[in-house]
Write a protein that holds these residues in place. Sequence first.
Motif, PDB file in Angstrom:
ATOM      1  N   THR A 187       9.366 -22.324  -0.072  1.00  0.00           N
ATOM      2  CA  THR A 187      10.788 -21.997  -0.159  1.00  0.00           C
ATOM      3  C   THR A 187      11.054 -20.961  -1.236  1.00  0.00           C
ATOM      4  O   THR A 187      11.856 -20.034  -1.046  1.00  0.00           O
ATOM      5  CB  THR A 187      11.606 -23.275  -0.437  1.00  0.00           C
ATOM      6  OG1 THR A 187      11.316 -24.255   0.557  1.00  0.00           O
ATOM      7  CG2 THR A 187      13.101 -22.974  -0.421  1.00  0.00           C
ATOM      8  N   THR A 188      10.382 -21.086  -2.367  1.00  0.00           N
ATOM      9  CA  THR A 188      10.585 -20.135  -3.458  1.00  0.00           C
ATOM     10  C   THR A 188      10.218 -18.722  -3.024  1.00  0.00           C
ATOM     11  O   THR A 188      10.960 -17.763  -3.284  1.00  0.00           O
ATOM     12  CB  THR A 188       9.748 -20.550  -4.678  1.00  0.00           C
ATOM     13  OG1 THR A 188      10.131 -21.868  -5.092  1.00  0.00           O
ATOM     14  CG2 THR A 188       9.952 -19.584  -5.838  1.00  0.00           C
ATOM     15  N   ILE A 189       9.082 -18.568  -2.373  1.00  0.00           N
ATOM     16  CA  ILE A 189       8.645 -17.245  -1.953  1.00  0.00           C
ATOM     17  C   ILE A 189       9.552 -16.684  -0.860  1.00  0.00           C
ATOM     18  O   ILE A 189       9.913 -15.495  -0.867  1.00  0.00           O
ATOM     19  CB  ILE A 189       7.179 -17.278  -1.485  1.00  0.00           C
ATOM     20  CG1 ILE A 189       6.288 -17.719  -2.640  1.00  0.00           C
ATOM     21  CG2 ILE A 189       6.752 -15.915  -0.966  1.00  0.00           C
ATOM     22  CD1 ILE A 189       6.469 -16.921  -3.922  1.00  0.00           C
ATOM     23  N   HIS A 190       9.967 -17.519   0.069  1.00  0.00           N
ATOM     24  CA  HIS A 190      10.875 -17.021   1.103  1.00  0.00           C
ATOM     25  C   HIS A 190      12.280 -16.773   0.549  1.00  0.00           C
ATOM     26  O   HIS A 190      13.020 -15.943   1.112  1.00  0.00           O
ATOM     27  CB  HIS A 190      10.902 -17.981   2.285  1.00  0.00           C
ATOM     28  CG  HIS A 190       9.681 -17.896   3.146  1.00  0.00           C
ATOM     29  ND1 HIS A 190       9.170 -16.695   3.594  1.00  0.00           N
ATOM     30  CD2 HIS A 190       8.852 -18.860   3.646  1.00  0.00           C
ATOM     31  CE1 HIS A 190       8.093 -16.908   4.340  1.00  0.00           C
ATOM     32  NE2 HIS A 190       7.876 -18.218   4.376  1.00  0.00           N
TER      33      HIS A 190
ATOM     34  N   THR B 194      18.429  -8.621   1.496  1.00  0.00           N
ATOM     35  CA  THR B 194      19.878  -8.452   1.409  1.00  0.00           C
ATOM     36  C   THR B 194      20.342  -7.814   0.106  1.00  0.00           C
ATOM     37  O   THR B 194      21.520  -7.477  -0.024  1.00  0.00           O
ATOM     38  CB  THR B 194      20.578  -9.824   1.541  1.00  0.00           C
ATOM     39  OG1 THR B 194      20.205 -10.663   0.425  1.00  0.00           O
ATOM     40  CG2 THR B 194      20.190 -10.511   2.844  1.00  0.00           C
ATOM     41  N   GLY B 195      19.436  -7.665  -0.859  1.00  0.00           N
ATOM     42  CA  GLY B 195      19.829  -7.125  -2.158  1.00  0.00           C
ATOM     43  C   GLY B 195      20.422  -8.155  -3.091  1.00  0.00           C
ATOM     44  O   GLY B 195      20.993  -7.809  -4.140  1.00  0.00           O
ATOM     45  N   ALA B 196      20.272  -9.428  -2.755  1.00  0.00           N
ATOM     46  CA  ALA B 196      20.797 -10.492  -3.616  1.00  0.00           C
ATOM     47  C   ALA B 196      19.916 -10.648  -4.853  1.00  0.00           C
ATOM     48  O   ALA B 196      18.752 -10.257  -4.870  1.00  0.00           O
ATOM     49  CB  ALA B 196      20.845 -11.811  -2.838  1.00  0.00           C
ATOM     50  N   ALA B 197      20.485 -11.236  -5.887  1.00  0.00           N
ATOM     51  CA  ALA B 197      19.724 -11.492  -7.113  1.00  0.00           C
ATOM     52  C   ALA B 197      18.703 -12.598  -6.858  1.00  0.00           C
ATOM     53  O   ALA B 197      18.943 -13.511  -6.066  1.00  0.00           O
ATOM     54  CB  ALA B 197      20.670 -11.905  -8.231  1.00  0.00           C
ATOM     55  N   PHE B 198      17.569 -12.492  -7.528  1.00  0.00           N
ATOM     56  CA  PHE B 198      16.543 -13.531  -7.434  1.00  0.00           C
ATOM     57  C   PHE B 198      16.038 -13.836  -8.833  1.00  0.00           C
ATOM     58  O   PHE B 198      15.644 -12.936  -9.562  1.00  0.00           O
ATOM     59  CB  PHE B 198      15.373 -13.086  -6.557  1.00  0.00           C
ATOM     60  CG  PHE B 198      14.225 -14.067  -6.531  1.00  0.00           C
ATOM     61  CD1 PHE B 198      14.281 -15.206  -5.735  1.00  0.00           C
ATOM     62  CD2 PHE B 198      13.092 -13.867  -7.326  1.00  0.00           C
ATOM     63  CE1 PHE B 198      13.229 -16.114  -5.716  1.00  0.00           C
ATOM     64  CE2 PHE B 198      12.036 -14.762  -7.309  1.00  0.00           C
ATOM     65  CZ  PHE B 198      12.106 -15.891  -6.507  1.00  0.00           C
ATOM     66  N   LYS B 199      16.071 -15.105  -9.188  1.00  0.00           N
ATOM     67  CA  LYS B 199      15.578 -15.536 -10.490  1.00  0.00           C
ATOM     68  C   LYS B 199      14.858 -16.859 -10.315  1.00  0.00           C
ATOM     69  O   LYS B 199      15.331 -17.746  -9.592  1.00  0.00           O
ATOM     70  CB  LYS B 199      16.731 -15.688 -11.487  1.00  0.00           C
ATOM     71  CG  LYS B 199      16.281 -16.088 -12.897  1.00  0.00           C
ATOM     72  CD  LYS B 199      17.434 -16.106 -13.854  1.00  0.00           C
ATOM     73  CE  LYS B 199      17.009 -16.604 -15.238  1.00  0.00           C
ATOM     74  NZ  LYS B 199      15.930 -15.810 -15.839  1.00  0.00           N
ATOM     75  N   VAL B 200      13.723 -16.987 -10.974  1.00  0.00           N
ATOM     76  CA  VAL B 200      12.955 -18.227 -10.885  1.00  0.00           C
ATOM     77  C   VAL B 200      12.502 -18.618 -12.283  1.00  0.00           C
ATOM     78  O   VAL B 200      12.112 -17.760 -13.086  1.00  0.00           O
ATOM     79  CB  VAL B 200      11.750 -18.049  -9.932  1.00  0.00           C
ATOM     80  CG1 VAL B 200      10.824 -16.945 -10.408  1.00  0.00           C
ATOM     81  CG2 VAL B 200      10.976 -19.342  -9.764  1.00  0.00           C
ATOM     82  N   ASP B 201      12.604 -19.892 -12.611  1.00  0.00           N
ATOM     83  CA  ASP B 201      12.164 -20.380 -13.913  1.00  0.00           C
ATOM     84  C   ASP B 201      10.666 -20.195 -14.076  1.00  0.00           C
ATOM     85  O   ASP B 201       9.900 -20.299 -13.104  1.00  0.00           O
ATOM     86  CB  ASP B 201      12.509 -21.865 -14.080  1.00  0.00           C
ATOM     87  CG  ASP B 201      14.010 -22.113 -14.176  1.00  0.00           C
ATOM     88  OD1 ASP B 201      14.749 -21.156 -14.480  1.00  0.00           O
ATOM     89  OD2 ASP B 201      14.438 -23.261 -13.935  1.00  0.00           O
ATOM     90  N   ASP B 202      10.239 -19.962 -15.306  1.00  0.00           N
ATOM     91  CA  ASP B 202       8.814 -19.770 -15.568  1.00  0.00           C
ATOM     92  C   ASP B 202       7.986 -20.977 -15.143  1.00  0.00           C
ATOM     93  O   ASP B 202       6.882 -20.823 -14.603  1.00  0.00           O
ATOM     94  CB  ASP B 202       8.574 -19.482 -17.051  1.00  0.00           C
ATOM     95  CG  ASP B 202       8.965 -18.062 -17.438  1.00  0.00           C
ATOM     96  OD1 ASP B 202       9.331 -17.271 -16.560  1.00  0.00           O
ATOM     97  OD2 ASP B 202       8.918 -17.755 -18.653  1.00  0.00           O
ATOM     98  N   ASP B 203       8.500 -22.185 -15.367  1.00  0.00           N
ATOM     99  CA  ASP B 203       7.740 -23.388 -15.011  1.00  0.00           C
ATOM    100  C   ASP B 203       7.506 -23.457 -13.505  1.00  0.00           C
ATOM    101  O   ASP B 203       6.426 -23.837 -13.050  1.00  0.00           O
ATOM    102  CB  ASP B 203       8.469 -24.648 -15.477  1.00  0.00           C
ATOM    103  CG  ASP B 203       8.368 -24.863 -16.980  1.00  0.00           C
ATOM    104  OD1 ASP B 203       7.576 -24.159 -17.636  1.00  0.00           O
ATOM    105  OD2 ASP B 203       9.092 -25.732 -17.497  1.00  0.00           O
TER     106      ASP B 203
END
Length: 261
Positions: free
Chosen positions: A125-128, A136-145
């Motif tokens: 899910t994170t990768i998709h 779409t140009g939306a923001a993407f942010k993922v926690d380091d953990d």
Amino acid sequence: MASTDIARLSGWLREQAAGLARAAAGGDPDAQVPTCPEWSLRTVVGHLGQTYRWTAELLRDGVPLPAPDARQADPGAPDAWERWLGDGAEELIGALGWVGAGTEVWTFTGRRPAWFWLRRMVGDTTIHHYDAAVTTGAAFKVDDDLAADVITEGMELLAAPGAEGLNPAMAELRGNGERLGVRPDSGDGWILTRLPEGLRWERGPVELPGARKGEGVDVVVSGAVADLMLVCTRRLPLDDHRVTVSGDRALLEHWLARMAF
């Protein structure tokens, strides 16, 4: 796995599923996904919602099921995607609670604790989510953990018995002791060793090639952990300014070209 870890994985799944749905709903459902070009946005959403439900059924029944075809999934209208994905994620989390997170179940790498599937769906899910955001140009942010766990899970899958059966090209990853390093800006990294019998990996400090003669790694990719996650999942090219490659670049390219599941 401790109950606190299951709770964290469950939280990540809910978070990433909702983020993906919001990112995807902002674009054309039939738009081609640049980082997953064989699929449209609708297919990405359909794949995940369908796989959540397939996994929940697998956990409840305790037997392997035919893999679903993402192109056959119908996630409905874009304004319903967040609810559809959320309902599927909750069905999976509920099925895991019903069977017990530590109960051994079928997986494509042999029998493993049921929480394997929750973690697998978090990574997918994170990768998709990133795929949808790029489209779409939306923001993407993922926690380091979370990013670090996606990398770790990938390493575990690469080294798992029977992994080559999922992708015959992975047999070409066997080697004679060549070592590849994934080096985050801070903290421990990952070292993958190619051996005649298969792949081995470990966590720990990653030194640049040549730092210790005869004991270092052959090639290292360095950067922020979230960017390294994208490199390891073949979403971010090695010539991107956010990462740096030191050492035998051809060895790293060879690995990336053959490690996909």
